[in-house]
Every structure is written in C-alpha cells, then in structure tokens.
Design a protein around this motif. Structure first.
Motif, short mmCIF file in Angstrom:
data_model
loop_
_atom_site.label_atom_id
_atom_site.label_comp_id
_atom_site.label_asym_id
_atom_site.label_seq_id
_atom_site.Cartn_x
_atom_site.Cartn_y
_atom_site.Cartn_z
N LEU A 272 1.17 9.17 -5.81
CA LEU A 272 1.48 10.56 -5.45
C LEU A 272 2.56 11.13 -6.37
O LEU A 272 2.49 12.29 -6.77
N HIS A 273 3.52 10.32 -6.73
CA HIS A 273 4.57 10.78 -7.64
C HIS A 273 3.97 11.15 -8.99
O HIS A 273 4.31 12.21 -9.55
N ALA A 274 3.10 10.31 -9.50
CA ALA A 274 2.46 10.60 -10.79
C ALA A 274 1.66 11.90 -10.73
O ALA A 274 1.69 12.71 -11.66
N ILE A 275 0.97 12.12 -9.63
CA ILE A 275 0.14 13.33 -9.48
C ILE A 275 1.01 14.55 -9.19
O ILE A 275 0.63 15.67 -9.53
N LYS B 130 0.84 -1.21 0.00
CA LYS B 130 0.00 0.00 0.00
C LYS B 130 0.87 1.24 0.00
O LYS B 130 0.61 2.19 -0.72
N GLY B 131 1.90 1.22 0.83
CA GLY B 131 2.80 2.37 0.92
C GLY B 131 3.50 2.64 -0.40
O GLY B 131 3.63 3.79 -0.83
N ILE B 132 3.96 1.58 -1.05
CA ILE B 132 4.65 1.74 -2.33
C ILE B 132 3.68 2.27 -3.38
O ILE B 132 4.01 3.17 -4.14
N LEU B 133 2.47 1.70 -3.42
CA LEU B 133 1.49 2.18 -4.39
C LEU B 133 1.11 3.63 -4.14
O LEU B 133 0.99 4.42 -5.08
N ASP B 134 0.95 4.00 -2.87
CA ASP B 134 0.64 5.40 -2.53
C ASP B 134 1.73 6.32 -3.05
O ASP B 134 1.45 7.35 -3.65
N VAL B 135 2.99 5.94 -2.82
CA VAL B 135 4.11 6.77 -3.26
C VAL B 135 4.11 6.88 -4.78
O VAL B 135 4.32 7.97 -5.34
N PRO C 238 -9.56 3.03 -5.37
CA PRO C 238 -9.58 3.01 -3.90
C PRO C 238 -8.36 3.73 -3.29
O PRO C 238 -8.47 4.36 -2.24
N ILE C 239 -7.22 3.65 -3.97
CA ILE C 239 -6.03 4.37 -3.49
C ILE C 239 -6.29 5.87 -3.54
O ILE C 239 -6.02 6.59 -2.59
N LEU C 240 -6.83 6.34 -4.66
CA LEU C 240 -7.12 7.77 -4.81
C LEU C 240 -8.14 8.23 -3.77
O LEU C 240 -8.01 9.31 -3.19
N LYS C 241 -9.13 7.41 -3.51
CA LYS C 241 -10.14 7.76 -2.49
C LYS C 241 -9.50 7.85 -1.11
O LYS C 241 -9.78 8.77 -0.35
N ARG C 242 -8.64 6.88 -0.80
CA ARG C 242 -7.94 6.89 0.49
C ARG C 242 -7.04 8.12 0.61
O ARG C 242 -7.00 8.78 1.65
N LEU C 243 -6.35 8.48 -0.47
CA LEU C 243 -5.48 9.66 -0.47
C LEU C 243 -6.30 10.94 -0.32
O LEU C 243 -5.90 11.86 0.38
N THR D 96 -1.64 17.73 -2.58
CA THR D 96 -1.65 18.82 -1.60
C THR D 96 -0.26 18.92 -0.95
O THR D 96 0.61 18.09 -1.18
N LYS D 97 -0.10 19.91 -0.09
CA LYS D 97 1.15 20.05 0.66
C LYS D 97 1.38 18.80 1.51
O LYS D 97 2.49 18.27 1.57
N SER D 98 0.33 18.30 2.15
CA SER D 98 0.44 17.06 2.95
C SER D 98 0.81 15.88 2.06
O SER D 98 1.56 15.00 2.47
N GLY D 99 0.27 15.88 0.84
CA GLY D 99 0.59 14.83 -0.12
C GLY D 99 2.06 14.85 -0.51
O GLY D 99 2.71 13.81 -0.63
N LEU D 100 2.60 16.06 -0.71
CA LEU D 100 4.03 16.18 -1.03
C LEU D 100 4.88 15.70 0.14
O LEU D 100 5.89 15.01 -0.06
N GLU D 101 4.46 16.03 1.36
CA GLU D 101 5.19 15.57 2.54
C GLU D 101 5.16 14.05 2.63
O GLU D 101 6.17 13.41 2.92
N LYS D 102 3.99 13.46 2.35
CA LYS D 102 3.86 12.00 2.35
C LYS D 102 4.73 11.38 1.25
O LYS D 102 5.38 10.35 1.46
N LEU D 103 4.77 12.02 0.09
CA LEU D 103 5.60 11.54 -1.01
C LEU D 103 7.07 11.54 -0.63
O LEU D 103 7.78 10.54 -0.82
#
Length: 128
Positions: free
Chosen positions: A40-43, A32-37, A70-75, A99-106
């Motif tokens: 987020l990288h693509a976005i 999940k973490g890898i997919l989220d990253v 589902p990943i996008l919804k969770r993000l 978002t800024k939080s998304g960049l921090e998570k990335l």
C-alpha cells in the motif's frame, strides 16, 4: 479505553509469541499485515503496476511476483486498491491505485508497526 485495550492485546500477543519460541517469531498474519502495508505504501506514491511495486520495495523488503499478485488481489477484493488495464508496448498491463480505504488501512498499519516497534525496543533494548 478501547485504544488502550488494543495496545495491550498486541503487547500480550507479541510477548506470548516470543515466550513460546524463545525468539521473536513473526506470525503469518503479522507478515501479511506488514506486506500489505509495504505494498500500500508503494502504491500510495501514485498509480503503479506489479514490476514497479517490486522495484519500489527493493532494499526494503524482498517480495516476488508470486507473493505480490495474491496480495494485490486481496487488497482489490477488500476495496483497498482499484485497478485498470491499459496497453503498454503491445501488452496489457494492470495498474493499481490506492483508495481512501486503502489509505486508512495504510495509516492504521503504520500505527500498528510503530506500536510493535515500541514493544520490541522495550523487550530487547533496540538490539537483535
């Protein structure tokens, strides 16, 4: 000191997973973490939509629509992306923006993956 403990915890977890299975076992949370990253990288390159995200990740990681949405919804729920809907060719299309939080998570996710890569190289010498 806190940073070192986090690294030690990850090292222990990865080595424990390897010992338990005999091979490098990728846990569901790690996936999940890898997919989220990856998403987020693509976005992070600019506002995007589902099909474009899948296309941007082609050759990097295989991801289907049934996995992506589902990943996008969770993000979105976590505040890591925002969405807007706009008409495109007579249909509504949902666009995602990091978002800024998304960049921090990335950035945190990249750091985590680099740490895991170092552990992998130490254990396997960079070989599969």
């Amino acid at each position: 000191m806190k940073k070192r403990k986090k690294s030690v915890d990850k090292s222990y977890y990865v080595m424990y997973s390897i010992r338990q299975s005999g091979v490098l076992s990728v846990d569901i949370q790690l996936k999940k973490g890898i997919l989220d990253v990856c998403v987020l990288h693509a976005i992070s390159k600019g506002e995007s939509y589902g099909y474009k995200i899948i296309s941007d990740l082609e050759g990097v990681i295989e991801i289907s629509e049934s996995t992506l949405y589902p990943i996008l919804k969770r993000l979105e729920t976590g505040g890591f992306v925002t969405t807007r809907t706009a008409e495109f060719s007579g249909r509504l299309r949902r666009y995602y923006k990091i978002t800024k939080s998304g960049l921090e998570k990335l950035f945190a996710g990249r750091s985590d993956l680099q740490e895991i890569n170092v552990i992998y190289k130490k254990i396997f010498g960079g070989r599969l």
